[in-house]
Each structure stands twice: as C-alpha cells, then as structure tokens.
Design an enzyme around this catalytic site. Structure first.
Site, short mmCIF file in Angstrom:
data_model
loop_
_atom_site.label_atom_id
_atom_site.label_comp_id
_atom_site.label_asym_id
_atom_site.label_seq_id
_atom_site.Cartn_x
_atom_site.Cartn_y
_atom_site.Cartn_z
N LYS A 52 0.84 -1.20 0.00
CA LYS A 52 0.00 0.00 0.00
C LYS A 52 0.87 1.25 0.00
O LYS A 52 0.60 2.22 -0.70
CB LYS A 52 -0.96 -0.03 1.20
CG LYS A 52 -2.06 -1.07 0.99
CD LYS A 52 -2.86 -1.40 2.23
CE LYS A 52 -3.78 -2.60 1.95
NZ LYS A 52 -4.48 -3.12 3.10
N GLN A 96 -5.08 -2.22 9.24
CA GLN A 96 -4.80 -3.51 8.60
C GLN A 96 -5.36 -4.65 9.45
O GLN A 96 -5.10 -4.74 10.64
CB GLN A 96 -3.29 -3.68 8.39
CG GLN A 96 -2.90 -4.92 7.62
CD GLN A 96 -3.44 -4.93 6.19
OE1 GLN A 96 -3.32 -3.95 5.46
NE2 GLN A 96 -4.03 -6.04 5.77
N ASP A 119 -11.32 2.08 3.41
CA ASP A 119 -11.57 0.64 3.19
C ASP A 119 -13.06 0.39 2.95
O ASP A 119 -13.45 -0.69 2.50
CB ASP A 119 -11.12 -0.18 4.41
CG ASP A 119 -9.71 -0.76 4.23
OD1 ASP A 119 -9.28 -0.89 3.08
OD2 ASP A 119 -9.08 -1.08 5.26
#
Ligand code: NAD
Length: 294
Positions: A52, A96, A119
């Site tokens: 990322k 995460q 997200d």
C-alpha cells in the site's frame, strides 16, 4: 475468449490517479494522504501494508504507517484512530486486519471517521453502499466493478452468481451488482457454505464471481458456455517451475474453465491489482471530499 487484464487496467488507472494528484499539487500545493495502522508483526499484514505504501508513492499520494505493538490495548489503538481522525492533513485511514484477538475489530472500525474510512468497512459506509449513495466501496468489489465497466461487460438483466458472502468481498459484490447502476441492474444469487445445489446454480450464471477461498473450486462443469468469470481467490502453492518455489492460483480451475468462458480474469494479474488500485481511488476521493470538490 477475452482475458480480462487487471494488471494492465490497474496501471491505466494508476496513471489517471497520478495525473490528478499532480494537478492537486499544482492547484492546492497538497496531495492526498493515507495513514495505515499496523498492529503486531504478522508477515502477511506487513507485506500488504508495504504494498500500500509503495502504491501510494507510485502516484504521489503521501502515506504514513503507524506501527503498534501486538500487546497494545484496545483503548490505546482507539486513541491512535482518534489521533488520525483529528489530523486534517490525513484524508484516508485503514486499519490492517486481522487484529490481535484481544481487540474488538468492530469497535475499532466503527471508531474511524466514516469520511476517512477508505476501506469502506464502517457501518455508515456499508449502509450508504447498500442504499446506492456515493461512498467508499470496499476495494475488491470496487476493483471488479471497474473491470466490468472498462471491459464493457453488460451486467443489466444478467444472472450473476457470487460464491462467498464475506463482508469484504461476496456480500458487497452482490449488493453492487444488484444496485440500480451501471455496472449493476443484475439479478444476483449469492451462494455460501449452506447453499444446496451450488454446482447447478453456478452453471446458470451469465457472470460468475468466485470468492470462496478454496483453490480451483470452480471447474468447467460448473460453468455455462460463454459465461464471464471473475476469480477473486488467491492461493500460493508449491511449484518446482518457478524461482520462488511457489506459484499463485485462484478459486477457479483456469485451464479448463477458460475453454468454456467468454471472458475470465487470470490469477495473478486479474482482481489482485485492481484491489490495490481501488484503495488509491478511494484515497483520492477522500482528498476531494475534504475539500468539497465532489
Ligand atoms: P472468506 O473466507 O472470508 O469467505 C469465504 C466465503 O466462502 C464464506 O462466505 C463462506 O460462506 C463461503 N464458502 C466457504 N466454503 C464454501 C463452500 N464449500 N461452498 C460454498 N461457499 C463456501 O474469504 P474472503 O475474504 O471473501 O476471500 C475469498 C478469497 O479471495 C480468498 O482466497 C482470499 O485470499 C481472496 N481474496 C483476494 C483478494 C484480491 O485482491 N484478489 C481480496 C480479498 C480476498
């Protein structure tokens, strides 16, 4: 048979994002900024977060990683989320997953400011997605929708079968495909671990999305001639033909299914790169939202 090239499409989108970010730097002297919280030292999570960071760099998006000990308390993690929530120079945030077992994932995700939830996991954003409001879409389904759009694959009135109902892939995918939109307007069936006659249902699909997490689960006898196949699965299996000693395969038995399908995503080079670029698209949107540009 069309090979749906996610790698090439993702690269094209990356160039589009790069140009937009350069424009923001010219106009506002500011770039989108993504913050990632990484708890613990799980090697897979570490790799995902590094990817990322690399992806952000490749398009000029600023990134920061907040590395926290696996022993951190939930309260301390929530404080970090608060800290990022209140930093106006950070536009998007991801935590995460997975998190250590002593931490309640739902509480952490619900703590993220929905405006920064790139997200698309916050209940507010999931609700907006279900209602068809503009919002951040979860990266994998977002990437697949972009592939369908850019390859001009007709979904309206088609029967789409989604195998898998996870919160991050199967469920949002089924919602997006059934929404009144383009791509969308499909008749959707979602199959899961309790589905009976899964093979028969899959064989009626015009578009089959495999997100089941089982290597080569979908075989040619489960596929209607001319169907479009989207393979979400990623599995690493040993191989004596590669330098690394392993190769990647999907949830679909590519060799035989590609002979029946009209179009198919490969693994690797299909859905994976699109998932990665979708996070960048969401971060770009977060920057625009922060400046009321959309
Ligand atoms: P998951 O394990 O959370 O969900 C799998 C789903 O499949 C579940 O809903 C379950 O009900 C269903 N299922 C399991 N066994 C079944 C069976 N025998 N019959 C019918 N349904 C069954 O997985 P996930 O997070 O949705 O990921 C699915 C796959 O996609 C995994 O291989 C994962 O590694 C991969 N993945 C790839 C990307 C990408 O970018 N390409 C992104 C996310 C996940």
């Amino acid at each position: 048979m069309i090979l749906i090239n996610g790698k090439e499409t993702a690269e094209k989108i990356r160039q589009e994002i790069k140009a937009e970010v350069a424009g923001f730097l010219d106009t506002y002297d500011a770039a989108p900024h993504l913050a990632a919280i990484l708890v613990g030292d799980d090697p897979a999570s570490d790799t995902y977060v590094s990817h990322k960071e690399k992806d952000c760099k490749s398009v000029g998006i600023t990134s920061s990683i907040y590395r926290l000990s696996t022993k951190i308390t939930e309260k301390e993690l929530l404080n970090t989320v608060d800290f990022i929530n209140s930093d106006d120079d950070i536009h998007g945030m991801i935590v995460q997953l997975p998190l250590p077992e002593h931490i309640n994932v739902d509480r952490v995700i619900s703590h993220i400011n929905p405006k920064k939830d790139v997200d698309g996991f916050h209940p507010v954003n999931v609700g907006k997605m279900a209602l068809g409001y503009p919002t951040y879409l979860p990266a994998t389904p977002y990437g697949i929708m972009e592939l369908l759009k850019r390859y001009k694959i007709e979904t309206a009135g088609k029967h789409c079968v989604v195998i898998g109902r996870s919160n991050i892939v199967g469920t949002p995918m089924s919602i997006l495909l059934s929404r009144k939109s383009n791509p969308g307007n499909a008749t959707v069936t979602i199959c899961h671990s309790h589905t009976q006659n899964l093979k028969d249902i899959a064989a009626t699909a015009d578009i089959l999305i495999a997100a089941i997490g089982k290597p080569e689960f979908v075989t040619a006898d489960m596929v209607k001639k001319g169907a479009v196949i989207i393979d979400v699965g990623i599995h690493r299996i040993p191989s004596d033909k590669t330098k690394t000693g392993f190769r990647l395969i999907g949830d679909v038995k590519f060799d035989e299914v590609s002979k029946v399908a009209s179009a198919i995503t490969p693994v690797p080079g299909g859905v994976g790169p699109m998932t990665r670029v979708a996070l960048l698209l969401n971060t770009l949107t977060a920057f625009k939202n922060s400046r009321s540009l959309i």
